[in-house]
Design a protein around this motif. Structure first.
Motif, PDB file in Angstrom:
ATOM      1  N   VAL A 114      13.386   5.799   0.841  1.00 20.62           N
ATOM      2  CA  VAL A 114      13.273   4.551  -0.495  1.00 20.62           C
ATOM      3  C   VAL A 114      14.646   5.290  -1.408  1.00 20.62           C
ATOM      4  O   VAL A 114      14.306   6.274  -1.799  1.00 20.62           O
ATOM      5  CB  VAL A 114      12.230   4.626  -1.117  1.00 20.62           C
ATOM      6  N   THR A 115      15.692   4.419  -1.200  1.00 15.55           N
ATOM      7  CA  THR A 115      17.019   4.974  -2.079  1.00 15.55           C
ATOM      8  C   THR A 115      16.813   4.130  -3.358  1.00 15.55           C
ATOM      9  O   THR A 115      17.601   4.422  -4.436  1.00 15.55           O
ATOM     10  CB  THR A 115      18.147   4.688  -1.512  1.00 15.55           C
ATOM     11  N   ASN A 116      16.525   2.851  -3.521  1.00 19.08           N
ATOM     12  CA  ASN A 116      16.628   1.913  -4.525  1.00 19.08           C
ATOM     13  C   ASN A 116      15.197   1.674  -4.962  1.00 19.08           C
ATOM     14  O   ASN A 116      14.545   0.736  -4.656  1.00 19.08           O
ATOM     15  CB  ASN A 116      17.249   0.787  -4.213  1.00 19.08           C
ATOM     16  N   ARG A 117      14.518   2.451  -5.786  1.00 19.95           N
ATOM     17  CA  ARG A 117      13.004   2.361  -6.094  1.00 19.95           C
ATOM     18  C   ARG A 117      12.934   1.100  -6.904  1.00 19.95           C
ATOM     19  O   ARG A 117      11.739   0.519  -7.084  1.00 19.95           O
ATOM     20  CB  ARG A 117      12.637   3.546  -6.731  1.00 19.95           C
ATOM     21  N   LYS A 118      13.815   0.566  -7.657  1.00 19.46           N
ATOM     22  CA  LYS A 118      13.721  -0.353  -8.597  1.00 19.46           C
ATOM     23  C   LYS A 118      13.500  -1.706  -7.864  1.00 19.46           C
ATOM     24  O   LYS A 118      12.878  -2.745  -8.190  1.00 19.46           O
ATOM     25  CB  LYS A 118      14.844  -0.539  -9.385  1.00 19.46           C
ATOM     26  N   LYS A 119      14.343  -1.957  -6.656  1.00 15.11           N
ATOM     27  CA  LYS A 119      14.201  -3.006  -5.617  1.00 15.11           C
ATOM     28  C   LYS A 119      13.194  -2.819  -4.563  1.00 15.11           C
ATOM     29  O   LYS A 119      13.205  -3.687  -3.695  1.00 15.11           O
ATOM     30  CB  LYS A 119      15.533  -3.421  -5.288  1.00 15.11           C
ATOM     31  N   PHE A 120      12.373  -1.614  -4.422  1.00 16.63           N
ATOM     32  CA  PHE A 120      11.508  -1.406  -3.465  1.00 16.63           C
ATOM     33  C   PHE A 120      10.277  -2.492  -3.377  1.00 16.63           C
ATOM     34  O   PHE A 120       9.596  -2.500  -4.558  1.00 16.63           O
ATOM     35  CB  PHE A 120      11.128   0.064  -3.477  1.00 16.63           C
ATOM     36  N   SER A 121       9.962  -2.801  -2.036  1.00 14.15           N
ATOM     37  CA  SER A 121       9.030  -3.654  -1.862  1.00 14.15           C
ATOM     38  C   SER A 121       8.241  -3.224  -0.414  1.00 14.15           C
ATOM     39  O   SER A 121       8.941  -3.246   0.409  1.00 14.15           O
ATOM     40  CB  SER A 121       9.216  -5.145  -2.213  1.00 14.15           C
ATOM     41  N   LEU A 122       6.973  -3.133  -0.555  1.00 11.64           N
ATOM     42  CA  LEU A 122       6.434  -3.021   0.924  1.00 11.64           C
ATOM     43  C   LEU A 122       6.511  -3.949   1.979  1.00 11.64           C
ATOM     44  O   LEU A 122       6.297  -3.819   3.032  1.00 11.64           O
ATOM     45  CB  LEU A 122       4.998  -2.760   0.646  1.00 11.64           C
ATOM     46  N   LYS A 123       6.525  -5.161   1.144  1.00 10.59           N
ATOM     47  CA  LYS A 123       6.786  -6.392   2.016  1.00 10.59           C
ATOM     48  C   LYS A 123       8.003  -6.361   2.961  1.00 10.59           C
ATOM     49  O   LYS A 123       8.121  -7.222   4.024  1.00 10.59           O
ATOM     50  CB  LYS A 123       6.765  -7.629   1.161  1.00 10.59           C
ATOM     51  N   ASP A 124       9.010  -5.414   2.518  1.00  6.33           N
ATOM     52  CA  ASP A 124      10.378  -5.448   3.123  1.00  6.33           C
ATOM     53  C   ASP A 124      10.295  -4.633   4.489  1.00  6.33           C
ATOM     54  O   ASP A 124      11.272  -4.248   5.145  1.00  6.33           O
ATOM     55  CB  ASP A 124      11.374  -5.002   2.482  1.00  6.33           C
ATOM     56  N   HIS A 125       8.927  -3.934   4.529  1.00  7.29           N
ATOM     57  CA  HIS A 125       8.936  -2.649   5.684  1.00  7.29           C
ATOM     58  C   HIS A 125       7.912  -3.216   6.737  1.00  7.29           C
ATOM     59  O   HIS A 125       6.776  -3.553   6.550  1.00  7.29           O
ATOM     60  CB  HIS A 125       8.502  -1.531   5.156  1.00  7.29           C
ATOM     61  N   GLY A 172      -5.242  -5.419  -1.440  1.00 10.49           N
ATOM     62  CA  GLY A 172      -4.239  -6.103  -2.305  1.00 10.49           C
ATOM     63  C   GLY A 172      -3.814  -4.938  -3.388  1.00 10.49           C
ATOM     64  O   GLY A 172      -2.926  -4.721  -3.774  1.00 10.49           O
ATOM     65  N   ASP A 173      -5.135  -4.719  -3.883  1.00 10.74           N
ATOM     66  CA  ASP A 173      -5.067  -3.642  -5.130  1.00 10.74           C
ATOM     67  C   ASP A 173      -4.153  -2.495  -4.826  1.00 10.74           C
ATOM     68  O   ASP A 173      -3.411  -1.627  -5.604  1.00 10.74           O
ATOM     69  CB  ASP A 173      -6.212  -3.186  -5.670  1.00 10.74           C
ATOM     70  N   TYR A 174      -4.767  -1.756  -3.611  1.00  9.76           N
ATOM     71  CA  TYR A 174      -4.014  -0.604  -3.118  1.00  9.76           C
ATOM     72  C   TYR A 174      -2.714  -0.690  -2.872  1.00  9.76           C
ATOM     73  O   TYR A 174      -1.779   0.245  -3.057  1.00  9.76           O
ATOM     74  CB  TYR A 174      -4.928  -0.139  -1.888  1.00  9.76           C
ATOM     75  N   MET A 175      -2.390  -1.819  -2.093  1.00  5.70           N
ATOM     76  CA  MET A 175      -0.667  -1.824  -1.915  1.00  5.70           C
ATOM     77  C   MET A 175      -0.099  -2.040  -3.046  1.00  5.70           C
ATOM     78  O   MET A 175       1.012  -1.448  -3.251  1.00  5.70           O
ATOM     79  CB  MET A 175      -0.648  -3.396  -0.982  1.00  5.70           C
ATOM     80  N   ALA A 176      -0.664  -2.774  -4.220  1.00  5.53           N
ATOM     81  CA  ALA A 176       0.234  -2.636  -5.439  1.00  5.53           C
ATOM     82  C   ALA A 176       0.223  -1.300  -6.169  1.00  5.53           C
ATOM     83  O   ALA A 176       1.327  -0.956  -6.652  1.00  5.53           O
ATOM     84  CB  ALA A 176      -0.501  -3.680  -6.401  1.00  5.53           C
ATOM     85  N   ALA A 177      -0.835  -0.747  -5.867  1.00  2.00           N
ATOM     86  CA  ALA A 177      -0.938   0.651  -6.620  1.00  2.00           C
ATOM     87  C   ALA A 177       0.163   1.482  -5.826  1.00  2.00           C
ATOM     88  O   ALA A 177       0.860   2.381  -6.406  1.00  2.00           O
ATOM     89  CB  ALA A 177      -2.183   1.357  -6.371  1.00  2.00           C
ATOM     90  N   TYR A 178       0.135   1.436  -4.410  1.00  8.91           N
ATOM     91  CA  TYR A 178       1.127   2.101  -3.867  1.00  8.91           C
ATOM     92  C   TYR A 178       2.808   1.921  -4.026  1.00  8.91           C
ATOM     93  O   TYR A 178       3.563   2.651  -4.254  1.00  8.91           O
ATOM     94  CB  TYR A 178       1.076   2.083  -2.315  1.00  8.91           C
ATOM     95  N   GLU A 179       2.877   0.557  -3.951  1.00 10.94           N
ATOM     96  CA  GLU A 179       4.144   0.161  -4.400  1.00 10.94           C
ATOM     97  C   GLU A 179       4.584   0.797  -5.810  1.00 10.94           C
ATOM     98  O   GLU A 179       5.880   1.038  -5.833  1.00 10.94           O
ATOM     99  CB  GLU A 179       4.246  -1.405  -4.311  1.00 10.94           C
ATOM    100  N   LYS A 180       3.879   0.405  -6.804  1.00 11.77           N
ATOM    101  CA  LYS A 180       4.159   1.036  -8.029  1.00 11.77           C
ATOM    102  C   LYS A 180       4.473   2.379  -8.215  1.00 11.77           C
ATOM    103  O   LYS A 180       5.513   2.876  -8.730  1.00 11.77           O
ATOM    104  CB  LYS A 180       3.159   0.763  -9.014  1.00 11.77           C
ATOM    105  N   ALA A 181       3.645   3.050  -7.403  1.00 11.16           N
ATOM    106  CA  ALA A 181       3.431   4.650  -7.491  1.00 11.16           C
ATOM    107  C   ALA A 181       5.065   5.289  -6.690  1.00 11.16           C
ATOM    108  O   ALA A 181       5.806   6.074  -7.197  1.00 11.16           O
ATOM    109  CB  ALA A 181       2.548   5.284  -6.642  1.00 11.16           C
ATOM    110  N   ILE A 182       5.343   4.429  -5.612  1.00 14.29           N
ATOM    111  CA  ILE A 182       6.770   4.661  -5.038  1.00 14.29           C
ATOM    112  C   ILE A 182       8.037   4.379  -5.673  1.00 14.29           C
ATOM    113  O   ILE A 182       8.871   5.183  -5.924  1.00 14.29           O
ATOM    114  CB  ILE A 182       6.637   4.023  -3.412  1.00 14.29           C
ATOM    115  N   GLN A 183       7.869   3.226  -6.417  1.00 20.00           N
ATOM    116  CA  GLN A 183       8.871   2.660  -7.155  1.00 20.00           C
ATOM    117  C   GLN A 183       8.953   3.919  -8.340  1.00 20.00           C
ATOM    118  O   GLN A 183      10.411   4.245  -8.624  1.00 20.00           O
ATOM    119  CB  GLN A 183       8.441   1.536  -7.976  1.00 20.00           C
ATOM    120  N   GLU A 184       7.990   4.332  -8.901  1.00 22.98           N
ATOM    121  CA  GLU A 184       8.200   5.087  -9.889  1.00 22.98           C
ATOM    122  C   GLU A 184       8.470   6.725  -9.841  1.00 22.98           C
ATOM    123  O   GLU A 184       9.094   7.368 -10.407  1.00 22.98           O
ATOM    124  CB  GLU A 184       6.909   5.434 -10.671  1.00 22.98           C
ATOM    125  N   THR A 185       8.173   7.096  -8.422  1.00 19.72           N
ATOM    126  CA  THR A 185       8.536   8.428  -8.018  1.00 19.72           C
ATOM    127  C   THR A 185       9.394   8.816  -7.050  1.00 19.72           C
ATOM    128  O   THR A 185       9.428   9.965  -6.585  1.00 19.72           O
ATOM    129  CB  THR A 185       7.120   9.122  -7.966  1.00 19.72           C
TER     130      THR A 185
END
Length: 292
Positions: A10-21, A221-234
């Motif tokens: 994950v190189t561009n965390r601001k544009k990261f989305s799990l749906k793209d993987h 769905g809640d977990y996917m949102a939590a993972y996505e946000k955590a990865i985006q932030e860190t």
């Protein structure tokens, strides 16, 4: 090899989305070739592990996060099976103990960090504190935090500070020689269902299944949102996240082993060179031994 890193990092965390993987991606590899490929990767890693230990400059922290049945345990077992166990430390983090809850949320994880020259594996990690607690914020009340007397106090500012704490924690570690790799094993909901059913059908794996797993699956769905946000932030340059497709376990192991190997190669490790005086002592010892 580098395409694996570029594909999953994950190189561009601001544009990261799990749906793209793609959870079923296998990079053109075939299952029939997986064992030989993995064996070769592990053999190379073993050599570099020895150099890591001898150099005594860096430690390697490998973090595994995933939904239940994503294959964390088997991935750890297979990708690290050929390494020297004396140079590895594996910690599986369960629910925090009473003692843990009397400290800040990073305390028990800091205590489990690998020493210089060693590889530390955290099966689940400090990220549970922005994942499980994000889905179940009521758990945070057990921490007896100042100004958090009820769930309503757990707002966006609270989470922003917690993400910042994690970034600062990891920045401190990397600045002091701990190289961090963070893997999210990205399994699909359909594949999780298949694996759950196999656990139920196999008496030897019944112990790995709990009725609570179904409740947590209902919050997918809640977990996917939590993972996505955590990865985006860190996901940072020095502490990157890798999103590993986990529907095909055999490829998951290849991808993980490749990234570990390439990370160690990137350290450009070298065996220590003895000072002239110590080298002369070795020469003397050699002569004495040969005379015996």
């Amino acid at each position: 090899m580098s395409n694996v890193i570029n594909k999953f990092k994950v190189t561009n965390r601001k544009k990261f989305s799990l749906k793209d993987h793609d959870t079923g991606y296998a990079n053109g590899y075939k299952k029939a070739d997986a064992d030989l490929i993995l064996k070769s990767l592990i053999e190379e890693t073993f050599d570099l592990q020895t150099e890591l230990y001898a150099a005594n400059k860096y430690s390697l922290l490998i973090i595994f996060q995933a939904m239940d049945a994503a294959g964390k345990d088997s991935a750890i077992a297979h990708t690290l099976s050929g390494l020297n166990p004396q140079g590895c430390q594996v910690y599986s983090f369960k629910q925090p103990s009473t003692e843990d809850l009397e400290h800040d949320f990073l305390w028990r994880h800091y205590r489990s960090l690998p020493e210089r020259g060693r590889i530390g594996i955290h099966n689940r990690s400090h990220y549970e504190n922005v994942l499980v607690t994000k889905v179940h914020p009521e758990l945070l009340l057990n921490e007896h935090l100042p100004n958090v007397n009820d769930v309503k106090a757990i707002d966006a500012k609270f989470w922003a500070k917690r993400y910042q704490s994690i970034r600062s924690f990891e920045e401190h570690l990397t600045g002091n020689g701990t190289v961090i790799i963070k893997f999210f094993l990205n399994v699909s909901k359909d594949e999780q269902k298949v694996r759950f059913l196999k656990r139920i059908a196999n008496p030897k794996k019944n112990w790995k299944f709990s009725a609570a797993d179904i409740d947590e699956r209902g919050k997918w769905g809640d977990y996917m949102a939590a993972y996505e946000k955590a990865i985006q932030e860190t996901s940072t340059k020095d502490s990157p996240w890798y999103i590993i497709p986990a529907d095909k376990k055999w490829y998951t192991r290849i991808a993980i082993s490749t990234i570990i190997l390439e990370t160690l190669k990137g350290l450009k490790l070298k065996y220590p060179v003895l000072p002239k005086e110590e080298k002369e002592k070795l020469d003397v010892a050699k002569v004495l031994l040969e005379k015996e």
